[in-house]
Design a protein around this motif. Sequence first.
Motif, mmCIF file in Angstrom:
data_model
loop_
_atom_site.group_PDB
_atom_site.id
_atom_site.type_symbol
_atom_site.label_atom_id
_atom_site.label_comp_id
_atom_site.label_asym_id
_atom_site.label_seq_id
_atom_site.Cartn_x
_atom_site.Cartn_y
_atom_site.Cartn_z
ATOM 1 N N GLU A 172 0.823 -1.208 0.000
ATOM 2 C CA GLU A 172 0.000 0.000 0.000
ATOM 3 C C GLU A 172 0.860 1.262 0.000
ATOM 4 O O GLU A 172 0.465 2.294 -0.533
ATOM 5 N N LYS A 173 2.045 1.156 0.603
ATOM 6 C CA LYS A 173 2.921 2.332 0.762
ATOM 7 C C LYS A 173 4.372 1.883 0.587
ATOM 8 O O LYS A 173 5.074 1.631 1.572
ATOM 9 N N PRO A 174 4.848 1.773 -0.632
ATOM 10 C CA PRO A 174 6.219 1.286 -0.857
ATOM 11 C C PRO A 174 7.295 2.182 -0.243
ATOM 12 O O PRO A 174 8.349 1.699 0.150
ATOM 13 N N LYS A 175 7.028 3.479 -0.164
ATOM 14 C CA LYS A 175 7.997 4.403 0.433
ATOM 15 C C LYS A 175 7.613 4.644 1.883
ATOM 16 O O LYS A 175 6.547 5.192 2.170
ATOM 17 N N VAL A 176 8.473 4.213 2.804
ATOM 18 C CA VAL A 176 8.184 4.288 4.230
ATOM 19 C C VAL A 176 9.301 5.033 4.951
ATOM 20 O O VAL A 176 10.489 4.807 4.679
ATOM 21 N N SER A 235 5.877 13.402 10.551
ATOM 22 C CA SER A 235 7.015 13.454 9.638
ATOM 23 C C SER A 235 7.661 12.078 9.415
ATOM 24 O O SER A 235 8.577 11.947 8.615
ATOM 25 N N ALA A 236 7.182 11.054 10.123
ATOM 26 C CA ALA A 236 7.650 9.682 9.919
ATOM 27 C C ALA A 236 6.465 8.739 10.094
ATOM 28 O O ALA A 236 5.465 9.089 10.731
ATOM 29 N N ASP A 237 6.580 7.540 9.518
ATOM 30 C CA ASP A 237 5.477 6.570 9.567
ATOM 31 C C ASP A 237 5.611 5.588 10.728
ATOM 32 O O ASP A 237 4.618 5.196 11.340
ATOM 33 N N VAL A 238 6.846 5.164 10.971
ATOM 34 C CA VAL A 238 7.117 4.069 11.905
ATOM 35 C C VAL A 238 8.260 4.478 12.821
ATOM 36 O O VAL A 238 9.172 5.190 12.405
ATOM 37 N N VAL A 239 8.214 4.003 14.063
ATOM 38 C CA VAL A 239 9.313 4.223 15.005
ATOM 39 C C VAL A 239 10.103 2.923 15.164
ATOM 40 O O VAL A 239 9.524 1.847 15.313
ATOM 41 N N ALA A 271 13.703 -2.799 22.146
ATOM 42 C CA ALA A 271 13.533 -2.144 20.851
ATOM 43 C C ALA A 271 12.563 -2.929 19.962
ATOM 44 O O ALA A 271 12.543 -4.155 19.969
ATOM 45 N N ALA A 272 11.787 -2.191 19.200
ATOM 46 C CA ALA A 272 10.811 -2.803 18.294
ATOM 47 C C ALA A 272 10.499 -1.824 17.175
ATOM 48 O O ALA A 272 10.830 -0.636 17.259
ATOM 49 N N LEU A 273 9.872 -2.322 16.130
ATOM 50 C CA LEU A 273 9.226 -1.424 15.175
ATOM 51 C C LEU A 273 7.786 -1.297 15.641
ATOM 52 O O LEU A 273 7.098 -2.302 15.853
ATOM 53 N N TYR A 274 7.342 -0.051 15.843
ATOM 54 C CA TYR A 274 5.956 0.169 16.227
ATOM 55 C C TYR A 274 5.421 1.374 15.471
ATOM 56 O O TYR A 274 6.188 2.214 14.956
ATOM 57 N N ALA A 275 4.116 1.456 15.386
ATOM 58 C CA ALA A 275 3.478 2.524 14.609
ATOM 59 C C ALA A 275 2.074 2.755 15.132
ATOM 60 O O ALA A 275 1.529 1.918 15.871
ATOM 61 N N PRO A 276 1.460 3.875 14.755
ATOM 62 C CA PRO A 276 0.056 4.068 15.107
ATOM 63 C C PRO A 276 -0.775 2.907 14.563
ATOM 64 O O PRO A 276 -0.542 2.439 13.440
ATOM 65 N N GLN A 313 -3.344 -0.731 10.275
ATOM 66 C CA GLN A 313 -4.598 -1.207 9.690
ATOM 67 C C GLN A 313 -4.736 -0.807 8.227
ATOM 68 O O GLN A 313 -5.281 -1.564 7.417
ATOM 69 N N LYS A 314 -4.222 0.373 7.879
ATOM 70 C CA LYS A 314 -4.319 0.845 6.492
ATOM 71 C C LYS A 314 -3.271 0.213 5.586
ATOM 72 O O LYS A 314 -3.452 0.172 4.363
ATOM 73 N N ASN A 315 -2.182 -0.265 6.172
ATOM 74 C CA ASN A 315 -1.045 -0.734 5.365
ATOM 75 C C ASN A 315 -0.535 -2.107 5.813
ATOM 76 O O ASN A 315 0.657 -2.284 6.073
ATOM 77 N N PRO A 316 -1.406 -3.125 5.871
ATOM 78 C CA PRO A 316 -0.968 -4.433 6.383
ATOM 79 C C PRO A 316 0.111 -5.101 5.541
ATOM 80 O O PRO A 316 1.011 -5.757 6.092
ATOM 81 N N ASN A 317 0.056 -4.950 4.247
ATOM 82 C CA ASN A 317 1.081 -5.570 3.396
ATOM 83 C C ASN A 317 2.427 -4.865 3.548
ATOM 84 O O ASN A 317 3.483 -5.508 3.522
ATOM 85 N N THR A 318 2.381 -3.557 3.717
ATOM 86 C CA THR A 318 3.613 -2.792 3.949
ATOM 87 C C THR A 318 4.231 -3.176 5.288
ATOM 88 O O THR A 318 5.445 -3.369 5.390
ATOM 89 N N VAL A 319 3.385 -3.303 6.304
ATOM 90 C CA VAL A 319 3.872 -3.716 7.627
ATOM 91 C C VAL A 319 4.455 -5.121 7.564
ATOM 92 O O VAL A 319 5.484 -5.409 8.184
ATOM 93 N N GLN A 320 3.827 -5.998 6.798
ATOM 94 C CA GLN A 320 4.366 -7.356 6.649
ATOM 95 C C GLN A 320 5.731 -7.321 5.978
ATOM 96 O O GLN A 320 6.659 -8.043 6.383
ATOM 97 N N ALA A 321 5.891 -6.478 4.970
ATOM 98 C CA ALA A 321 7.171 -6.366 4.271
ATOM 99 C C ALA A 321 8.258 -5.846 5.214
ATOM 100 O O ALA A 321 9.398 -6.341 5.209
ATOM 101 N N LEU A 322 7.915 -4.845 6.029
ATOM 102 C CA LEU A 322 8.872 -4.333 7.017
ATOM 103 C C LEU A 322 9.279 -5.438 7.993
ATOM 104 O O LEU A 322 10.458 -5.605 8.323
ATOM 105 N N THR A 323 8.286 -6.194 8.438
ATOM 106 C CA THR A 323 8.553 -7.282 9.383
ATOM 107 C C THR A 323 9.408 -8.367 8.746
ATOM 108 O O THR A 323 10.322 -8.906 9.387
ATOM 109 N N ASN A 324 9.117 -8.699 7.507
ATOM 110 C CA ASN A 324 9.922 -9.712 6.806
ATOM 111 C C ASN A 324 11.391 -9.333 6.812
ATOM 112 O O ASN A 324 12.272 -10.151 7.089
ATOM 113 N N ALA A 325 11.661 -8.073 6.487
ATOM 114 C CA ALA A 325 13.045 -7.605 6.425
ATOM 115 C C ALA A 325 13.704 -7.664 7.793
ATOM 116 O O ALA A 325 14.863 -8.081 7.929
#
Length: 345
Positions: free
Chosen positions: A30-34, A84-88, A230-235, A240-252
């Motif tokens: 949903e959001k290739p640029k993160v 100004s950022a999507d994920v912490v 430490a973790a990757l976390y986000a609103p 919910q809006k970007n589950p495939n993007t979140v999955q890709a981040l998690t995969n990496a």
Amino acid sequence: MTPFRKLACAACAALAFMLPFAAQAQGKLEKPKVSIAVGGKSGFYYLPLTIAERLNYFKEEGLDVEISDFDGGSKALQAVVGGSADVVSGAWENTIDQQPKGLNMQGFVLQGRYPAISVGIAKSKAASYKSPKDLKGMKIGVSAPGSSTNRMVLHLLAKDGLKGDDVSFIGVGTSAGAIAAITTGQIDAVSNVDPVMTMLEMSNAVTIIADTRTAKGTEAVFGSADMPAAALYAPISFIQKNPNTVQALTNAMVRALLWLQRATPDQVLATVPPEYLLNNREAYLASYNKVKDAFSPDGQFNEAGAQNTLKYLAAFNPAVKPAEIKLGQTFDNSYAQKALAKYKR
């Protein structure tokens, strides 16, 4: 067997072979640029993030990731809250700490199973230190006020009945500035991550009074070794809006964690940017050997760790009322589980 039955059996076998791969197939991003905000990227606390970036794991998942580095985790969090950022990439405990403020955050892949934060007293003050109550009146360096390094000191103070305003917190970052602050006498004590803390130990600049780089040290400080860090976390709205993007981040990130389980110290040194070593290869290597067990082996959270963190925060933050915290929404292991199914061989 008739030719038709042979053909049908072959087709079924092919379908059965393909089903596991189809199950792992990932939808369009949903959001290739993160954009990811991090507070002190060169610290070992965030090594899995650097590994995922340097080994091109994000790119191989179809992501164009921009990482912005701040002085501490609290500032990285502010970047996401401010838009100004999507994920912490930061301390997972913020997902709990922010709930009373109406900010609903969720961790989706764990980087550190132990905090990997140490607290050290300047050698000139160490002789008079007996317990956390002796921190009273001291100037204590932390990565940034409000960050996990700050909370670690608040925890120690609370153990002896003290509060945050019994000391002075000074932001010193997580790199050369932190080392300079303690060695030049600007601060009396420091709460920080590696390689800074090991470098200070090796130069005999500090005496360590609390150490959460290992299971044993974490248990000594918190009463349990289950303390997700430490973790990757986000609103939650972003997830919910970007589950495939979140999955890709998690995969990496899971790939990076699995790589760290197999990598030698020399391979780690060869992968990180040269400036991370702070001109001291030997100290960096010593630091890595101290913290390597702190990395999560699989990117997953656990309920016991979540409960321990809630109790820890409530001890010094009156805004965190355990009965009112929705702990179940602060983490989701489904993304890491899918990543493990794809990459753990």
